[in-house]
Motif scaffolding. Structure first.
Motif, PDB file in Angstrom:
ATOM      1  N   ARG A  24       0.830  -1.204   0.000  1.00 18.12           N
ATOM      2  CA  ARG A  24       0.000   0.000   0.000  1.00 18.12           C
ATOM      3  C   ARG A  24       0.868   1.259   0.000  1.00 18.12           C
ATOM      4  NH1 ARG A  24      -2.922  -3.798   2.920  1.00 18.12           N
ATOM      5  NH2 ARG A  24      -5.132  -3.959   2.347  1.00 18.12           N
ATOM      6  N   LEU A  25       0.486   2.216  -0.830  1.00 22.86           N
ATOM      7  CA  LEU A  25       1.170   3.497  -0.866  1.00 22.86           C
ATOM      8  C   LEU A  25       0.625   4.398   0.235  1.00 22.86           C
ATOM      9  CD1 LEU A  25       1.824   2.363  -3.735  1.00 22.86           C
ATOM     10  CD2 LEU A  25       1.846   4.734  -4.527  1.00 22.86           C
ATOM     11  N   ALA A  26       1.460   5.296   0.712  1.00 29.50           N
ATOM     12  CA  ALA A  26       1.047   6.227   1.762  1.00 29.50           C
ATOM     13  C   ALA A  26      -0.014   7.183   1.229  1.00 29.50           C
ATOM     14  CB  ALA A  26       2.258   7.014   2.273  1.00 29.50           C
ATOM     15  N   GLY A  27      -0.892   7.640   2.124  1.00 31.70           N
ATOM     16  CA  GLY A  27      -1.892   8.624   1.748  1.00 31.70           C
ATOM     17  C   GLY A  27      -3.001   8.090   0.870  1.00 31.70           C
ATOM     18  N   GLY A  28      -3.183   6.784   0.827  1.00 33.07           N
ATOM     19  CA  GLY A  28      -4.249   6.208   0.011  1.00 33.07           C
ATOM     20  C   GLY A  28      -4.054   6.454  -1.472  1.00 33.07           C
ATOM     21  N   ALA A  29      -2.789   6.484  -1.925  1.00 34.34           N
ATOM     22  CA  ALA A  29      -2.495   6.835  -3.310  1.00 34.34           C
ATOM     23  C   ALA A  29      -2.420   5.633  -4.238  1.00 34.34           C
ATOM     24  CB  ALA A  29      -1.172   7.602  -3.375  1.00 34.34           C
ATOM     25  N   GLY A  30      -2.619   4.437  -3.715  1.00 34.70           N
ATOM     26  CA  GLY A  30      -2.592   3.297  -4.613  1.00 34.70           C
ATOM     27  C   GLY A  30      -2.114   2.034  -3.927  1.00 34.70           C
ATOM     28  N   VAL A  31      -2.002   0.974  -4.735  1.00 36.59           N
ATOM     29  CA  VAL A  31      -1.571  -0.315  -4.222  1.00 36.59           C
ATOM     30  C   VAL A  31      -0.822  -1.056  -5.326  1.00 36.59           C
ATOM     31  CG1 VAL A  31      -3.733  -1.471  -4.882  1.00 36.59           C
ATOM     32  CG2 VAL A  31      -2.343  -2.406  -3.015  1.00 36.59           C
ATOM     33  N   VAL A  32       0.214  -1.775  -4.908  1.00 34.86           N
ATOM     34  CA  VAL A  32       0.969  -2.635  -5.810  1.00 34.86           C
ATOM     35  C   VAL A  32       0.695  -4.065  -5.372  1.00 34.86           C
ATOM     36  CG1 VAL A  32       3.241  -3.230  -6.742  1.00 34.86           C
ATOM     37  CG2 VAL A  32       2.748  -0.870  -6.060  1.00 34.86           C
ATOM     38  N   LEU A  33       0.305  -4.924  -6.307  1.00 32.81           N
ATOM     39  CA  LEU A  33      -0.056  -6.303  -5.998  1.00 32.81           C
ATOM     40  C   LEU A  33       1.022  -7.253  -6.497  1.00 32.81           C
ATOM     41  CD1 LEU A  33      -3.779  -6.195  -7.190  1.00 32.81           C
ATOM     42  CD2 LEU A  33      -2.891  -5.722  -4.904  1.00 32.81           C
ATOM     43  N   GLY A  34       1.430  -8.188  -5.672  1.00 30.27           N
ATOM     44  CA  GLY A  34       2.391  -9.196  -6.117  1.00 30.27           C
ATOM     45  C   GLY A  34       3.571  -9.321  -5.182  1.00 30.27           C
ATOM     46  N   LYS A  35       4.776  -9.279  -5.759  1.00 29.08           N
ATOM     47  CA  LYS A  35       6.004  -9.343  -4.981  1.00 29.08           C
ATOM     48  C   LYS A  35       6.952  -8.284  -5.484  1.00 29.08           C
ATOM     49  CE  LYS A  35       8.868 -10.592  -1.894  1.00 29.08           C
ATOM     50  NZ  LYS A  35       8.557 -10.345  -0.477  1.00 29.08           N
ATOM     51  N   LEU A  36       7.487  -7.486  -4.551  1.00 26.94           N
ATOM     52  CA  LEU A  36       8.302  -6.335  -4.895  1.00 26.94           C
ATOM     53  C   LEU A  36       9.640  -6.410  -4.168  1.00 26.94           C
ATOM     54  CD1 LEU A  36       7.533  -3.940  -6.734  1.00 26.94           C
ATOM     55  CD2 LEU A  36       6.913  -2.653  -4.678  1.00 26.94           C
ATOM     56  N   PHE A  37      10.721  -6.242  -4.937  1.00 25.87           N
ATOM     57  CA  PHE A  37      12.070  -6.151  -4.378  1.00 25.87           C
ATOM     58  C   PHE A  37      12.651  -4.779  -4.690  1.00 25.87           C
ATOM     59  CE2 PHE A  37      11.458 -10.627  -5.565  1.00 25.87           C
ATOM     60  CZ  PHE A  37      11.701 -11.258  -4.357  1.00 25.87           C
ATOM     61  N   VAL A  38      13.501  -4.311  -3.784  1.00 27.30           N
ATOM     62  CA  VAL A  38      14.192  -3.039  -3.980  1.00 27.30           C
ATOM     63  C   VAL A  38      15.582  -3.325  -4.528  1.00 27.30           C
ATOM     64  CG1 VAL A  38      14.989  -0.908  -2.906  1.00 27.30           C
ATOM     65  CG2 VAL A  38      12.934  -2.046  -2.035  1.00 27.30           C
ATOM     66  N   ARG A  39      15.944  -2.646  -5.613  1.00 31.78           N
ATOM     67  CA  ARG A  39      17.291  -2.797  -6.164  1.00 31.78           C
ATOM     68  C   ARG A  39      18.297  -2.097  -5.259  1.00 31.78           C
ATOM     69  NH1 ARG A  39      17.580  -3.191 -12.326  1.00 31.78           N
ATOM     70  NH2 ARG A  39      15.433  -3.363 -13.070  1.00 31.78           N
ATOM     71  N   GLY A  40      19.480  -2.669  -5.156  1.00 32.02           N
ATOM     72  CA  GLY A  40      20.537  -2.040  -4.379  1.00 32.02           C
ATOM     73  C   GLY A  40      21.891  -2.423  -4.905  1.00 32.02           C
ATOM     74  N   ALA A  41      22.914  -1.665  -4.531  1.00 38.55           N
ATOM     75  CA  ALA A  41      24.267  -1.954  -5.002  1.00 38.55           C
ATOM     76  C   ALA A  41      24.753  -3.310  -4.520  1.00 38.55           C
ATOM     77  CB  ALA A  41      25.218  -0.849  -4.537  1.00 38.55           C
ATOM     78  N   ASP A  42      24.255  -3.750  -3.366  1.00 37.00           N
ATOM     79  CA  ASP A  42      24.689  -5.017  -2.794  1.00 37.00           C
ATOM     80  C   ASP A  42      23.678  -6.139  -3.026  1.00 37.00           C
ATOM     81  OD1 ASP A  42      26.993  -3.793  -1.795  1.00 37.00           O
ATOM     82  OD2 ASP A  42      25.933  -3.128   0.001  1.00 37.00           O
ATOM     83  N   GLY A  43      22.732  -5.914  -3.923  1.00 36.67           N
ATOM     84  CA  GLY A  43      21.729  -6.935  -4.189  1.00 36.67           C
ATOM     85  C   GLY A  43      20.337  -6.439  -3.888  1.00 36.67           C
ATOM     86  N   SER A  44      19.376  -7.351  -3.949  1.00 36.83           N
ATOM     87  CA  SER A  44      17.969  -6.999  -3.784  1.00 36.83           C
ATOM     88  C   SER A  44      17.479  -7.375  -2.389  1.00 36.83           C
ATOM     89  CB  SER A  44      17.130  -7.731  -4.833  1.00 36.83           C
ATOM     90  OG  SER A  44      17.578  -7.443  -6.139  1.00 36.83           O
ATOM     91  N   VAL A  45      16.574  -6.546  -1.885  1.00 33.14           N
ATOM     92  CA  VAL A  45      15.934  -6.835  -0.606  1.00 33.14           C
ATOM     93  C   VAL A  45      14.429  -6.666  -0.785  1.00 33.14           C
ATOM     94  CG1 VAL A  45      17.913  -6.107   0.766  1.00 33.14           C
ATOM     95  CG2 VAL A  45      16.161  -4.433   0.156  1.00 33.14           C
ATOM     96  N   PRO A  46      13.610  -7.407  -0.044  1.00 35.33           N
ATOM     97  CA  PRO A  46      12.157  -7.254  -0.165  1.00 35.33           C
ATOM     98  C   PRO A  46      11.722  -5.843   0.214  1.00 35.33           C
ATOM     99  CG  PRO A  46      12.713  -9.270   1.003  1.00 35.33           C
ATOM    100  CD  PRO A  46      13.981  -8.490   0.887  1.00 35.33           C
ATOM    101  N   ALA A  47      10.794  -5.311  -0.541  1.00 36.84           N
ATOM    102  CA  ALA A  47      10.257  -3.981  -0.239  1.00 36.84           C
ATOM    103  C   ALA A  47       9.289  -4.078   0.938  1.00 36.84           C
ATOM    104  CB  ALA A  47       9.537  -3.416  -1.459  1.00 36.84           C
TER     105      ALA A  47
END
Length: 611
Positions: A58-81
């Protein structure tokens, strides 16, 4: 089983608003369904969310929703959002119209966004296309969904068959595109974003495979090191989403690479299984055993069902387009049962490796080299490597390269139309080539992309099926971890002459995991055959095949040639081609039957009147 439905309407239009209220009252709610988000003219509901693997963000302020599985990109690899995105991250996503999702995150997702006070809403599907996103117009309301059986009760009329789309699929002139097998149903494509305003819908791609391919990574050593890091990152990221993983270990290169990543990751130790045949043309047990031993794991070996039944085709789930039913007939229930025995909630497979790592058509590599670098030192080596990989003469490869560079023989999807298609009518194949209207829109304009890389991109952009057409709600998720955005982008950037260096298919992947794979796998050039399995399956289902095909819609529509079809159904099928064709077309007929009650006779034209 995770599923979602989203409604988008014009809140300022009384008719649209009234129709939305009516649809919302008729849609599944309560029980296992939950309302995730309500905005100005938009509402999203889902069921079957699985914490850690398929859930709402869920996005802050009721601005939307992402459905599924989300990872954050990083220099040292990916981590779950985090499942609740903070105000700063949410604001960045909205200000970019969702583009930041593609640039800073990856995963398997569909996003629904709306900035409060704005008249724009955005629907975005991730570049891997891991979750489906179909669309249906009901009156003045747009309905987006993942599973069509959930929304069929909302339809004012029964869906009708899109025959040109079906023909394109039968002839291999269909790629990932907006259309589906039903005229009334479209889809948001992988990497595509829809901006929806009260008076318009704008489609744009946030992810362009040919633009990514233009940023070439030409150094083989750097490519190998990047490949090792990236494959480990995506495989281990997906493994961390599940309590237990069951890996289908074929003994081939791709599944063995996945095992090497799983065995040295921080997640749960995988269970590996291998189905072995009762005849020698498919027996790869020694390779699977070697891979499991190298990883220090025990291999579960089970005898393969020899000549599986096609009867489950008669009870498949409704889907917007046909799929690879023979694969699910053989694997679906057996994998679900074995996963339950092992306590695994996911089944990993090596699907996508052949496409990503570049397994065929090395003959395009010399032309790619010439178009990118000109006639420089190293080109002769690429020429010899290509001939070795494809097992053809140097002169033939030279002709392909020169024809490509001079523009006389560029690769197009039409080159594969007749390959392995001996039962189709010539008229159907000619119609598909003439129309060519079911191809990926970004891959129509070549933009200077060489033939090998164009072919590579065509192979990569096809999403993997999230849903099993024979599945049950409690089944484990089937995951193809290699088909992940970071790895797709890396492989697109590596030129074909680098991917096939030394005359090896998937050369960079072999080099990246050379020390983790046993010699018999890393040096293996051949793949196990399916010919005997297909032949026995046809023999044991001949009566049902005749019932499905001989009086089926494909014959009545003039798409199958009656003479070779009769020969194949009479027991004289050519093992190498026609057995596989029969099973594929039987699946299409079963799909057509599933929709037959909702398709009137006027929507079953012969090929001459298709349009």
């Amino acid at each position: 089983m995770f599923r979602y439905i989203a409604y988008v309407w014009n809140e300022e239009d009384p008719r649209s608003r009234a129709q939305a209220r009516s649809l919302l009252s008729r849609t599944p709610s309560g029980g296992h369904w939950q309302t995730l988000w309500q905005g100005d003219g938009i509402e999203v509901r889902c069921t079957g969310a699985r914490s850690g693997s398929c859930e709402p963000y869920r996005l802050a302020g009721g601005a939307g929703v992402v459905l599924g599985k989300l990872f954050v990109r990083g220099a040292d690899g990916s981590v779950p959002a985090p499942t609740a995105l903070g105000e700063r991250a949410s604001r960045a996503l909205l200000s970019s119209g969702g583009r930041r999702l593609v640039e800073e995150y990856w995963g398997r997702y569909v996003a629904f966004l709306h900035e409060p006070g704005s008249r724009s809403r955005w629907v975005l599907r991730d570049p891997s296309g891991g979750l489906p996103c179909y669309a249906l117009r009901v009156g003045a309301v747009d309905v987006y969904f993942s599973w069509i059986e959930d929304v069929l009760p909302l339809c004012e009329t029964s869906p009708t068959i899109d025959w040109p789309f079906l023909i394109a699929g039968l002839t291999r002139m269909r790629e990932h595109c907006v259309r589906t097998g039903l005229r009334e149903v479209t889809q948001v494509m992988a990497g595509e974003c829809l901006e929806i305003r009260p008076d318009s819908v704008t489609r744009r791609f946030y992810w362009d495979p040919l633009a990514i391919a233009a940023e070439a990574l030409e150094d083989a050593r750097q490519a190998s090191e990047a490949m090792s890091r990236c494959v480990r990152d995506v495989v281990q990221a997906w493994a961390g989403c599940y309590r237990g993983v069951l890996l289908s270990l074929s003994g081939g290169l791709d599944s063995s690479i996945i095992l090497a990543c799983l065995a040295h990751g921080a997640g749960p130790r995988p269970h590996c299984y291998h189905y072995y045949p009762l005849e020698a043309d498919l027996d790869e047990r020694r390779f699977a055993r070697a891979a499991a031993a190298a990883a220090g794991l025990t291999l579960i070996e089970r005898p393969r069902r020899w000549g599986f039944s096609l009867k489950p085709l008669l009870s498949i789930h409704a889907t917007p387009e046909p799929t690879n039913y023979p694969y699910y007939l053989e694997h679906s229930r057996a994998e679900a049962e074995l996963a339950a025995e092992c306590g695994a909630d996911a089944v990993f497979i090596g699907y996508g490796g052949d496409q990503l790592f570049y397994q065929e058509y090395g003959q395009w590599a010399p032309g790619d080299f010439l178009r990118r670098r000109g006639l420089r030192p190293g080109w002769a080596r690429v020429l010899l490597d290509s001939a070795r990989m494809d097992k053809i003469s140097v002169w033939r490869v030279l002709g392909v390269a020169l024809g490509d560079c001079m523009g006389r023989r560029r690769w197009t999807p039409a080159q594969d139309v007749a390959r392995g298609r001996s039962l189709l009518s010539r008229e159907a194949m000619s119609e598909a080539i003439r129309a060519a209207d079911c191809l990926h829109p970004l891959l129509h304009g070549r933009r200077g992309t060489p033939s090998g890389k164009l072919y590579h991109a065509h192979q990569i952009v096809a999403p993997f099926d999230y849903y099993d057409p024979l599945g049950a709600p409690a089944d484990p998720e089937r995951v193809a971890p290699l088909l992940s955005q970071p790895l797709m982008e890396l492989c697109l950037r590596i030129p074909t002459d680098v991917l096939t260096s030394g005359g090896w298919d998937r050369a960079i992947a072999r080099r990246a995991f050379y020390g983790q794979l046993p010699p018999e796998i890393r040096n293996r050039r051949n793949k196990g055959g399916m010919e005997a399995q297909l032949r026995v399956t046809v023999e044991r289902n001949r009566r049902l095949l005749r019932e499905l095909l001989w009086q089926g819609q494909l014959v009545r529509a003039g798409l199958l040639d009656p003479k070779p079809l009769d020969r194949a159904l009479s027991g004289r099928a050519q093992i190498e081609t026609e057995s596989g064709e029969l099973l594929e077309y039987a699946g299409v007929e079963a799909w057509l039957r599933r929709w037959a009650n909702g398709v009137s006779s006027r929507d079953r034209p012969v090929w001459q009147t298709l349009g």
